[in-house]
Design an enzyme around this catalytic site. Structure first.
Site, mmCIF file in Angstrom:
data_model
loop_
_atom_site.group_PDB
_atom_site.id
_atom_site.type_symbol
_atom_site.label_atom_id
_atom_site.label_comp_id
_atom_site.label_asym_id
_atom_site.label_seq_id
_atom_site.Cartn_x
_atom_site.Cartn_y
_atom_site.Cartn_z
ATOM 1 C CB THR A 13 -0.954 0.007 1.215
ATOM 2 O OG1 THR A 13 -1.791 -1.147 1.141
ATOM 3 C CG2 THR A 13 -1.818 1.257 1.250
ATOM 4 C CB CYS A 14 3.991 2.083 1.781
ATOM 5 S SG CYS A 14 3.435 1.556 3.422
#
Length: 159
Positions: free
Chosen positions: A48-49
């Site tokens: 997600t980062c």
């Protein structure tokens, strides 16, 4: 205790990856006299980062600056070399990468979590804050597993 709106950022030291190698940066000096949009990720290169969080701030950098943000910074409990490599791979030149390698900042603001069951040790939670001259003006902490309130879009909506 978790940092709150109106609190001063605690005195800690980050490490910033530079072309000349790692450089220590005092949080007192970094946040002094300017408005900083700071976001925290559990780890560089994590799904997600890398797919959404960092790219959102890179994409919205000009809009954030147009609304009065002087600097955009990302912090993670990773070393400066990893943060520097992540910035290069993401073409994140408009985002200052602040390594919190030992988790001192995450602990000082009360936003650490235990990622040991994932082999990650102690990490910083996913959040975003707006810091004005060292004082927290906005704080958006994600619920576990979420990605909503720490996004660049959410920060823009709240400026």
């Amino acid at each position: 205790m978790t940092i709150q709106i109106g609190d001063r950022i605690p005195s800690t030291t980050f490490v910033k990856a530079t072309d000349n190698g790692p450089e220590q940066v005092s949080s007192d000096e970094f946040f002094a006299g300017r408005k900083v949009a700071l976001f925290s990720v559990p780890g560089a290169f994590t799904p997600t980062c890398s797919a959404r969080h960092l790219p959102g701030y890179v994409e919205k950098a000009d809009e954030l600056k147009a609304k009065g943000v002087d600097e955009i910074a990302c912090t993670a409990v990773n070393d400066a070399f990893v943060m520097g490599a992540w910035a290069k791979s993401a073409d994140a030149g408009d985002v200052t990468m602040l390594s919190d390698g030992n988790g001192a900042f995450a602990k000082a603001v009360g936003l650490e979590f235990d990622g040991s069951k994932f082999g990650m040790g102690t990490r910083g939670q996913r959040y975003a804050m707006l810091v004005n001259d060292g004082v927290v003006e906005q704080l958006h902490v994600e619920a576990p597993g979420e990605f909503k309130v720490s996004s660049a879009e959410h920060m823009l909506e709240n400026l």
